[in-house]
Write a protein that holds these residues in place. Structure first.
Motif, PDB file in Angstrom:
ATOM      1  N   ILE A  18       8.745  -2.324   4.433  1.00  0.00           N
ATOM      2  CA  ILE A  18       8.074  -1.054   3.758  1.00  0.00           C
ATOM      3  C   ILE A  18       7.643  -0.235   4.693  1.00  0.00           C
ATOM      4  O   ILE A  18       7.121   0.925   4.524  1.00  0.00           O
ATOM      5  CB  ILE A  18       6.846  -1.760   2.887  1.00  0.00           C
ATOM      6  N   ASN A  19       7.718  -0.387   6.151  1.00  0.00           N
ATOM      7  CA  ASN A  19       7.499   0.596   7.140  1.00  0.00           C
ATOM      8  C   ASN A  19       8.189   0.926   7.931  1.00  0.00           C
ATOM      9  O   ASN A  19       7.941   1.325   9.208  1.00  0.00           O
ATOM     10  CB  ASN A  19       5.808  -0.109   8.051  1.00  0.00           C
TER      11      ASN A  19
ATOM     12  N   GLN B 189      12.045   1.535   3.383  1.00  0.00           N
ATOM     13  CA  GLN B 189      11.506   2.570   2.064  1.00  0.00           C
ATOM     14  C   GLN B 189      12.620   3.226   1.420  1.00  0.00           C
ATOM     15  O   GLN B 189      12.486   3.405   0.074  1.00  0.00           O
ATOM     16  CB  GLN B 189      10.897   3.771   3.125  1.00  0.00           C
TER      17      GLN B 189
ATOM     18  N   PHE C  15      13.752   0.172  -1.059  1.00  0.00           N
ATOM     19  CA  PHE C  15      12.820  -0.300  -2.088  1.00  0.00           C
ATOM     20  C   PHE C  15      12.611   0.964  -3.060  1.00  0.00           C
ATOM     21  O   PHE C  15      12.329   0.552  -4.178  1.00  0.00           O
ATOM     22  CB  PHE C  15      11.460  -0.604  -1.267  1.00  0.00           C
TER      23      PHE C  15
ATOM     24  N   LYS D 232       4.336   0.290  -4.685  1.00  0.00           N
ATOM     25  CA  LYS D 232       4.408  -0.448  -3.398  1.00  0.00           C
ATOM     26  C   LYS D 232       4.033  -1.898  -3.400  1.00  0.00           C
ATOM     27  O   LYS D 232       4.182  -2.688  -2.687  1.00  0.00           O
ATOM     28  CB  LYS D 232       3.579   0.231  -2.395  1.00  0.00           C
TER      29      LYS D 232
ATOM     30  N   TRP E 130       6.952  -3.679  -3.562  1.00  0.00           N
ATOM     31  CA  TRP E 130       7.614  -3.679  -2.180  1.00  0.00           C
ATOM     32  C   TRP E 130       7.073  -4.957  -1.686  1.00  0.00           C
ATOM     33  O   TRP E 130       8.139  -5.732  -0.881  1.00  0.00           O
ATOM     34  CB  TRP E 130       7.518  -2.287  -1.489  1.00  0.00           C
ATOM     35  N   GLU E 131       6.009  -5.260  -1.689  1.00  0.00           N
ATOM     36  CA  GLU E 131       5.460  -6.155  -1.051  1.00  0.00           C
ATOM     37  C   GLU E 131       5.936  -7.601  -1.191  1.00  0.00           C
ATOM     38  O   GLU E 131       5.731  -8.526  -0.213  1.00  0.00           O
ATOM     39  CB  GLU E 131       3.796  -6.257  -1.179  1.00  0.00           C
TER      40      GLU E 131
ATOM     41  N   ASP F 132       8.764  -8.143   1.366  1.00  0.00           N
ATOM     42  CA  ASP F 132       8.217  -7.909   2.887  1.00  0.00           C
ATOM     43  C   ASP F 132       7.764  -8.839   3.274  1.00  0.00           C
ATOM     44  O   ASP F 132       6.710  -9.640   3.031  1.00  0.00           O
ATOM     45  CB  ASP F 132       7.288  -6.868   2.566  1.00  0.00           C
TER      46      ASP F 132
END
Length: 240
Positions: free
Chosen positions: A183-184, A189, A192, A200, A203-204, A207
């Motif tokens: 996600i970073n 990015q 996702f 988001k 997304w987690e 991750d």
């Protein structure tokens, strides 16, 4: 209806065992898929082998690890079967699926897409649910109750996230140069946003850094080998 039973398409002897490639129709992905199994040498017809799933990185197919790694030597000695799936659905002809190396074909990111256009990109369910059931139903020499999971780069990301969400299914997890905080990073990015939309919190769920913070009491050994200053080549494309 397409036949979901796997068909053997190649067989090559190696270290007294066999690399075998199979093709089957996947209801999860709605397309034909290939996967490899390395069967170590067997001492008896009733012998059952534990399974190590290998998840490959961006641009790879089920062939890269089998051809390049030489892992069959150790698998043969230790009596472990290697199972290597592909990295994404193929042949669906979705607009834009092959426009870039880090999204679409060859870049499934081992998640279940929720954006309608990419609804067939459900590699998480394929690896966690469909493929183990397929192995159970068709390969009695494999013991999927004794399974571990590993991978490289995008595949390392997949191995870590799948393990953290299914600790009861795998004996161990290891990852080589994995994407651990997608996600970073730009790759994550991009993938996702297109696969999961803008939420988001969704997304987690894919991750590893976020998942391990949620499961901070996890009783497990996780091996990560983060090789530095090394260039891995996956089908001609550099990857960290």
């Amino acid at each position: 209806m397409a036949d979901t039973k796997p068909t053997e398409t190649s067989s090559i002897k190696m270290f007294e065992g066999f690399n075998k490639r199979y093709k089957h129709y996947s209801p999860t992905l709605n397309c034909s898929m290939n996967f490899h199994i390395y069967f170590p040498p067997s001492s008896s017809p009733s012998q059952k082998f534990p399974v190590l799933y290998w998840l490959s990185g961006l641009t790879c197919t089920d062939e890269n690890f089998i051809i390049k790694s030489g892992a069959q030597r150790v698998a043969s000695t230790e009596g472990v079967a290697l199972v290597v799936p592909d990295t994404s659905p193929r042949g669906l002809n979705v607009e834009g699926e092959s426009d870039s190396y880090d999204f679409g074909v060859g870049a499934g990111f081992y998640l279940n897409a929720t954006v309608e256009k990419w609804k067939n990109w459900r590699m998480y369910d394929y690896v966690v649910k469909e493929l183990p059931q397929l192995l159970n139903d068709n390969f009695p020499q494999l013991d999927t109750s004794r399974a571990s999971i590993t991978g490289h780069s995008m595949g390392g990301h997949g191995a870590l996230t799948i393990y953290l969400k299914n600790i009861d299914k795998y004996k161990s997890v290891s990852a080589f140069s994995p994407i651990v905080n997608p996600i970073n990073c730009p790759w994550g990015q991009k993938a996702f946003t297109n696969y999961l939309g803008d939420d988001k919190s969704a997304w987690e769920e894919y991750d590893a850094t976020c998942l391990i913070s949620k499961y901070n009491d996890v009783a497990a050994t996780i091996l990560i080998d983060q090789v530095k200053q090394t260039l891995f080549i996956e089908s001609g494309v550099p990857s960290t």
